[in-house]
Design an enzyme around this catalytic site. Structure first.
Site, mmCIF file in Angstrom:
data_model
loop_
_atom_site.group_PDB
_atom_site.id
_atom_site.type_symbol
_atom_site.label_atom_id
_atom_site.label_comp_id
_atom_site.label_asym_id
_atom_site.label_seq_id
_atom_site.Cartn_x
_atom_site.Cartn_y
_atom_site.Cartn_z
ATOM 1 N N ASN A 134 8.984 -5.606 -4.533
ATOM 2 C CA ASN A 134 8.828 -4.782 -5.732
ATOM 3 C C ASN A 134 10.140 -4.039 -5.962
ATOM 4 O O ASN A 134 10.442 -3.076 -5.255
ATOM 5 C CB ASN A 134 7.671 -3.784 -5.527
ATOM 6 C CG ASN A 134 7.548 -2.815 -6.687
ATOM 7 O OD1 ASN A 134 8.129 -3.022 -7.757
ATOM 8 N ND2 ASN A 134 6.792 -1.739 -6.491
ATOM 9 N N TRP A 135 10.903 -4.517 -6.941
ATOM 10 C CA TRP A 135 12.221 -3.925 -7.193
ATOM 11 C C TRP A 135 12.129 -2.621 -7.994
ATOM 12 O O TRP A 135 13.142 -2.005 -8.273
ATOM 13 C CB TRP A 135 13.123 -4.922 -7.925
ATOM 14 C CG TRP A 135 13.556 -6.093 -7.091
ATOM 15 C CD1 TRP A 135 13.281 -6.326 -5.768
ATOM 16 C CD2 TRP A 135 14.351 -7.199 -7.525
ATOM 17 N NE1 TRP A 135 13.852 -7.502 -5.358
ATOM 18 C CE2 TRP A 135 14.523 -8.065 -6.414
ATOM 19 C CE3 TRP A 135 14.950 -7.565 -8.746
ATOM 20 C CZ2 TRP A 135 15.253 -9.253 -6.495
ATOM 21 C CZ3 TRP A 135 15.670 -8.747 -8.824
ATOM 22 C CH2 TRP A 135 15.817 -9.579 -7.711
ATOM 23 N N LYS A 136 10.934 -2.258 -8.397
ATOM 24 C CA LYS A 136 10.718 -1.031 -9.186
ATOM 25 C C LYS A 136 11.713 -1.002 -10.363
ATOM 26 O O LYS A 136 12.011 -2.035 -10.927
ATOM 27 C CB LYS A 136 10.847 0.199 -8.294
ATOM 28 C CG LYS A 136 10.014 0.083 -7.009
ATOM 29 C CD LYS A 136 9.828 1.393 -6.322
ATOM 30 C CE LYS A 136 9.151 1.166 -4.982
ATOM 31 N NZ LYS A 136 8.339 2.255 -4.555
ATOM 32 N N HIS A 169 -0.331 0.034 -9.246
ATOM 33 C CA HIS A 169 0.586 0.620 -8.254
ATOM 34 C C HIS A 169 0.451 2.142 -8.308
ATOM 35 O O HIS A 169 0.257 2.718 -9.373
ATOM 36 C CB HIS A 169 2.026 0.195 -8.561
ATOM 37 C CG HIS A 169 2.971 0.526 -7.455
ATOM 38 N ND1 HIS A 169 3.484 1.791 -7.263
ATOM 39 C CD2 HIS A 169 3.489 -0.239 -6.446
ATOM 40 C CE1 HIS A 169 4.279 1.787 -6.197
ATOM 41 N NE2 HIS A 169 4.295 0.561 -5.692
ATOM 42 N N GLU A 172 2.529 4.428 -8.220
ATOM 43 C CA GLU A 172 3.469 5.107 -9.135
ATOM 44 C C GLU A 172 2.953 5.037 -10.574
ATOM 45 O O GLU A 172 3.150 5.961 -11.363
ATOM 46 C CB GLU A 172 4.875 4.487 -8.996
ATOM 47 C CG GLU A 172 5.529 4.920 -7.689
ATOM 48 C CD GLU A 172 6.562 3.959 -7.128
ATOM 49 O OE1 GLU A 172 7.027 3.059 -7.843
ATOM 50 O OE2 GLU A 172 6.890 4.113 -5.928
ATOM 51 N N GLU A 190 -1.874 0.096 -0.061
ATOM 52 C CA GLU A 190 -0.652 0.885 0.015
ATOM 53 C C GLU A 190 -1.007 2.371 0.138
ATOM 54 O O GLU A 190 -1.232 3.039 -0.882
ATOM 55 C CB GLU A 190 0.185 0.679 -1.248
ATOM 56 C CG GLU A 190 0.607 -0.751 -1.474
ATOM 57 C CD GLU A 190 1.894 -0.830 -2.280
ATOM 58 O OE1 GLU A 190 2.874 -1.353 -1.755
ATOM 59 O OE2 GLU A 190 1.923 -0.325 -3.414
ATOM 60 N N GLY A 249 7.738 4.706 0.071
ATOM 61 C CA GLY A 249 9.060 5.296 -0.146
ATOM 62 C C GLY A 249 9.343 6.514 0.711
ATOM 63 O O GLY A 249 10.294 7.252 0.457
ATOM 64 N N SER A 268 6.659 1.486 3.138
ATOM 65 C CA SER A 268 7.794 1.574 4.077
ATOM 66 C C SER A 268 7.828 0.422 5.083
ATOM 67 O O SER A 268 8.109 0.620 6.270
ATOM 68 C CB SER A 268 7.797 2.931 4.788
ATOM 69 O OG SER A 268 7.971 3.971 3.841
ATOM 70 N N GLY A 307 8.949 -2.364 -1.108
ATOM 71 C CA GLY A 307 9.716 -1.685 -2.157
ATOM 72 C C GLY A 307 11.169 -1.540 -1.729
ATOM 73 O O GLY A 307 11.966 -2.481 -1.815
HETATM 74 C C1 PEP Z 1 6.000 -0.239 -3.107
HETATM 75 O O1 PEP Z 1 6.717 0.125 -4.014
HETATM 76 O O2 PEP Z 1 4.995 -0.916 -3.353
HETATM 77 C C2 PEP Z 1 6.358 0.140 -1.746
HETATM 78 C C3 PEP Z 1 5.533 -0.182 -0.773
HETATM 79 O O3 PEP Z 1 7.533 0.822 -1.555
HETATM 80 P P1 PEP Z 1 8.270 1.120 -0.161
HETATM 81 O O4 PEP Z 1 8.336 -0.192 0.579
HETATM 82 O O5 PEP Z 1 9.634 1.604 -0.551
HETATM 83 O O6 PEP Z 1 7.470 2.128 0.570
#
Ligand code: PEP
Length: 253
Positions: free
Chosen positions: A9-11, A96, A98, A168, A174, A214, A235
């Site tokens: 997931n490049w956000k 998600h 976010e 998640e 993050g 993470s 992410g």
């Molecule tokens: C995500 O954006 O779905 C995610 C899990 O981010 P990260 O790996 O940075 O925690």
């Protein structure tokens, strides 16, 4: 058998030239040494077409990070699922945290999006997870079960329509804090049980449940060893070819 899937997931990162560079580096890292995991890239909307072109012939999948349930209309700023299909997407991340927290997406919205995505032939990757306060109150399983019920409960799924669940924990996204394998496995097992109770044993056995929060090269192996963890949604660590490629290589089935 469920094939391990590792999704990036490049956000809201990566201009098109940066995206091209990252995909080229990933191809160098991954195509020379065969890996077992299925790779899916979810760039921002603006880079979907470019990334789709760059990954042709790799067998990797293309996913969007969001979409809207109407096919077309006066919905300024939105992108529909048929538009994503036209760009070559086979999957879409929905719900998600976010999107839920920053943009106020509700469970009702997520359900409508899941339905519309399935109707367009896209595979939704449905994100669920508790916030820290809910975990501390011992409410994790109840919260996640509620999100599943809201997103999927009572849906009549046509045979062969696939979806994925991504667990998640919001406190792990993050933050550098990862759920322990035992914490993640407990929730994954509950999700699989819920799928069995609400759909069928066959669907529970075949649906892939990803962990996100993470994920890094040094924790993926222990997570993927858990019986109900079928891959990862990554992410931050997906923005560097070397780290993402390590995760893909370690994400063995
Ligand atoms: C995500 O954006 O779905 C995610 C899990 O981010 P990260 O790996 O940075 O925690």
């Amino acid at each position: 058998m469920r094939k391990v899937l590792v999704a990036a997931n490049w956000k809201m990162y990566m201009t098109r030239p940066q995206a091209v560079e990252l995909v080229r580096q990933l191809k160098e890292e991954l195509l020379a040494s065969p890996h077992e995991a299925q790779v899916v890239l979810a760039p921002p909307f603006t880079a979907l077409e470019t990334v789709g072109r760059e990954i042709q012939g790799t067998g990797w999948g293309l996913a969007a990070q969001n979409g809207f349930w109407e096919r077309e209309g006066a919905f300024t700023g939105e992108v529909s699922f048929p538009m994503l299909v036209e760009l070559g997407c086979s999957m879409v991340i929905l719900g998600h945290s976010e999107r839920r927290q920053i943009f106020g997406e509700t469970d009702e919205w997520i359900r409508r999006k899941v339905l519309a995505a399935l109707q367009c032939g896209l595979t939704p990757m449905i994100c669920v997870g508790e916030i820290l306060e809910q975990r501390d109150q011992g409410r994790t399983l109840e919260v996640v079960r509620g999100q599943l019920t809201q997103a999927l409960g009572g849906l009549e799924l046509e045979h062969g329509r696939e979806f994925l669940i991504a667990y998640e924990p919001v406190w792990a996204i993050g933050t550098g804090r990862t759920a322990t394998p035992a914490q993640a496995q407990e929730v994954h097992a509950m999700i699989r049980g819920w799928l069995g109770e609400n759909f069928s044993r066959a669907m529970a056995d075949s649906t892939r449940i990803l962990y996100g929060g993470s994920v890094k090269p040094d924790n993926i192996a222990d997570l993927i060893d858990c019986p109900d963890i079928d891959g990862a949604l990554v992410g931050g660590a997906s923005l560097k070819a070397e780290t993402f490629a390590s995760i893909v290589r370690l994400g063995r089935g």
